[in-house]
Design a protein around this motif. Structure first.
Motif, PDB file in Angstrom:
ATOM      1  N   THR A 110      84.464  46.484  58.529  1.00 45.31           N
ATOM      2  CA  THR A 110      84.737  45.069  58.298  1.00 45.31           C
ATOM      3  C   THR A 110      84.210  44.182  59.420  1.00 45.31           C
ATOM      4  N   GLY A 111      83.920  44.781  60.571  1.00 43.69           N
ATOM      5  CA  GLY A 111      83.347  44.040  61.688  1.00 43.69           C
ATOM      6  C   GLY A 111      81.840  44.080  61.728  1.00 43.69           C
ATOM      7  N   GLY A 112      81.252  44.773  60.748  1.00 41.44           N
ATOM      8  CA  GLY A 112      79.804  44.852  60.688  1.00 41.44           C
ATOM      9  C   GLY A 112      79.205  46.037  61.427  1.00 41.44           C
ATOM     10  N   MET A 113      80.045  46.890  61.993  1.00 38.61           N
ATOM     11  CA  MET A 113      79.506  48.083  62.661  1.00 38.61           C
ATOM     12  C   MET A 113      79.017  49.065  61.611  1.00 38.61           C
ATOM     13  N   THR A 114      77.921  49.737  61.927  1.00 35.68           N
ATOM     14  CA  THR A 114      77.267  50.612  60.956  1.00 35.68           C
ATOM     15  C   THR A 114      77.196  52.049  61.452  1.00 35.68           C
ATOM     16  N   TYR A 115      77.156  52.961  60.514  1.00 40.60           N
ATOM     17  CA  TYR A 115      77.150  54.386  60.809  1.00 40.60           C
ATOM     18  C   TYR A 115      76.197  55.060  59.831  1.00 40.60           C
ATOM     19  N   TYR A 116      75.499  56.104  60.332  1.00 43.22           N
ATOM     20  CA  TYR A 116      74.490  56.754  59.508  1.00 43.22           C
ATOM     21  C   TYR A 116      74.550  58.270  59.644  1.00 43.22           C
ATOM     22  N   GLU A 117      74.266  58.928  58.547  1.00 42.54           N
ATOM     23  CA  GLU A 117      74.057  60.370  58.573  1.00 42.54           C
ATOM     24  C   GLU A 117      72.780  60.635  59.371  1.00 42.54           C
ATOM     25  N   ASP A 118      72.756  61.740  60.098  1.00 41.79           N
ATOM     26  CA  ASP A 118      71.661  61.982  61.052  1.00 41.79           C
ATOM     27  C   ASP A 118      70.274  61.926  60.419  1.00 41.79           C
ATOM     28  N   SER A 119      70.133  62.448  59.198  1.00 40.25           N
ATOM     29  CA  SER A 119      68.796  62.536  58.615  1.00 40.25           C
ATOM     30  C   SER A 119      68.220  61.176  58.212  1.00 40.25           C
ATOM     31  N   VAL A 120      69.053  60.144  58.156  1.00 45.40           N
ATOM     32  CA  VAL A 120      68.553  58.826  57.759  1.00 45.40           C
ATOM     33  C   VAL A 120      68.532  57.830  58.922  1.00 45.40           C
ATOM     34  N   LYS A 121      69.066  58.238  60.066  1.00 48.49           N
ATOM     35  CA  LYS A 121      69.065  57.332  61.224  1.00 48.49           C
ATOM     36  C   LYS A 121      67.647  56.907  61.575  1.00 48.49           C
ATOM     37  N   GLY A 122      67.496  55.608  61.818  1.00 47.56           N
ATOM     38  CA  GLY A 122      66.184  55.086  62.159  1.00 47.56           C
ATOM     39  C   GLY A 122      65.313  54.765  60.955  1.00 47.56           C
ATOM     40  N   ARG A 123      65.726  55.208  59.781  1.00 48.27           N
ATOM     41  CA  ARG A 123      64.944  54.933  58.560  1.00 48.27           C
ATOM     42  C   ARG A 123      65.712  54.034  57.597  1.00 48.27           C
ATOM     43  N   PHE A 124      67.010  54.182  57.527  1.00 47.13           N
ATOM     44  CA  PHE A 124      67.842  53.406  56.608  1.00 47.13           C
ATOM     45  C   PHE A 124      68.654  52.378  57.380  1.00 47.13           C
ATOM     46  N   THR A 125      68.905  51.250  56.735  1.00 47.41           N
ATOM     47  CA  THR A 125      69.741  50.207  57.314  1.00 47.41           C
ATOM     48  C   THR A 125      70.721  49.703  56.267  1.00 47.41           C
ATOM     49  N   ILE A 126      71.995  49.747  56.605  1.00 44.03           N
ATOM     50  CA  ILE A 126      73.032  49.223  55.721  1.00 44.03           C
ATOM     51  C   ILE A 126      73.408  47.830  56.204  1.00 44.03           C
ATOM     52  N   ASP A 127      73.583  46.925  55.281  1.00 41.47           N
ATOM     53  CA  ASP A 127      74.126  45.625  55.643  1.00 41.47           C
ATOM     54  C   ASP A 127      74.815  45.008  54.431  1.00 41.47           C
ATOM     55  N   CYS A 128      75.461  43.875  54.668  1.00 47.28           N
ATOM     56  CA  CYS A 128      76.167  43.237  53.563  1.00 47.28           C
ATOM     57  C   CYS A 128      76.122  41.730  53.716  1.00 47.28           C
ATOM     58  N   ASP A 129      76.219  41.068  52.594  1.00 44.32           N
ATOM     59  CA  ASP A 129      76.280  39.619  52.526  1.00 44.32           C
ATOM     60  C   ASP A 129      77.656  39.278  51.937  1.00 44.32           C
ATOM     61  N   ASN A 130      78.580  38.913  52.822  1.00 44.91           N
ATOM     62  CA  ASN A 130      79.942  38.650  52.342  1.00 44.91           C
ATOM     63  C   ASN A 130      80.006  37.425  51.440  1.00 44.91           C
ATOM     64  N   ALA A 131      79.102  36.484  51.629  1.00 46.41           N
ATOM     65  CA  ALA A 131      79.101  35.301  50.768  1.00 46.41           C
ATOM     66  C   ALA A 131      78.708  35.659  49.339  1.00 46.41           C
ATOM     67  N   ARG A 132      77.879  36.666  49.203  1.00 44.55           N
ATOM     68  CA  ARG A 132      77.421  37.102  47.877  1.00 44.55           C
ATOM     69  C   ARG A 132      78.147  38.364  47.399  1.00 44.55           C
ATOM     70  N   ASN A 133      79.096  38.863  48.211  1.00 46.67           N
ATOM     71  CA  ASN A 133      79.817  40.100  47.855  1.00 46.67           C
ATOM     72  C   ASN A 133      78.840  41.219  47.485  1.00 46.67           C
ATOM     73  N   THR A 134      77.844  41.386  48.306  1.00 50.24           N
ATOM     74  CA  THR A 134      76.796  42.360  48.003  1.00 50.24           C
ATOM     75  C   THR A 134      76.536  43.259  49.202  1.00 50.24           C
ATOM     76  N   LEU A 135      76.439  44.543  48.914  1.00 52.85           N
ATOM     77  CA  LEU A 135      76.103  45.569  49.900  1.00 52.85           C
ATOM     78  C   LEU A 135      74.658  45.979  49.678  1.00 52.85           C
ATOM     79  N   TYR A 136      73.960  46.268  50.769  1.00 52.91           N
ATOM     80  CA  TYR A 136      72.556  46.662  50.684  1.00 52.91           C
ATOM     81  C   TYR A 136      72.307  47.966  51.430  1.00 52.91           C
ATOM     82  N   LEU A 137      71.233  48.631  51.029  1.00 57.22           N
ATOM     83  CA  LEU A 137      70.725  49.764  51.795  1.00 57.22           C
ATOM     84  C   LEU A 137      69.211  49.660  51.793  1.00 57.22           C
ATOM     85  N   GLN A 138      68.649  49.306  52.928  1.00 53.58           N
ATOM     86  CA  GLN A 138      67.202  49.269  53.091  1.00 53.58           C
ATOM     87  C   GLN A 138      66.750  50.664  53.498  1.00 53.58           C
TER      88      GLN A 138
END
Length: 113
Positions: free
Chosen positions: A53-81
């Motif tokens: 809820t504070g925006g801190m992110t965590y990743y499984e080792d095999s995707v670290k550095g390649r995937f990025t999780i983020d969210c837009d609370n105004a749009r109630n949308t979660l993303y995975l780049q």
């Protein structure tokens, strides 16, 4: 009622990129941890990434550095780049609400030449 609707999956070549989206409704999106979980063909569920809820992110080792999780609370949308995709990233990707009580329908990601 709670709904999670993923989109953005598809077929991509190795080394390519995709951005998954998860549109959330029916709950206070900004008050919950959210997760991406995937299931590769013939395998079990695998946690990929989390955002708290504070925006801190965590990743499984095999995707670290390649995937990025983020969210837009105004749009109630979660993303995975997802960048630098590999064949082993091929899976159905699910958006999940904490405490794993609601899951989206999943979106297929296929990485293949």
């Amino acid at each position: 009622q709670v709904q999670l609707v993923e989109s953005g999956g598809g077929l991509v070549q190795p080394g390519g990129s995709l951005r998954l989206s998860c549109a959330a409704s029916g709950f206070t999106f900004s008050s919950y941890w959210m997760y991406w979980v995937r299931q590769a063909p013939g395998k079990g569920l695998e946690w990929v990434s989390s955002i708290n809820t504070g925006g801190m992110t965590y990743y499984e080792d095999s995707v670290k550095g390649r995937f990025t999780i983020d969210c837009d609370n105004a749009r109630n949308t979660l993303y995975l780049q997802m960048n630098s995709l590999k064949s082993e990233d091929t899976a159905v990707y699910y958006c999940v609400k904490d405490p794993l009580d609601y899951w989206g329908q999943g979106t297929q990601v296929t990485v293949s030449s």
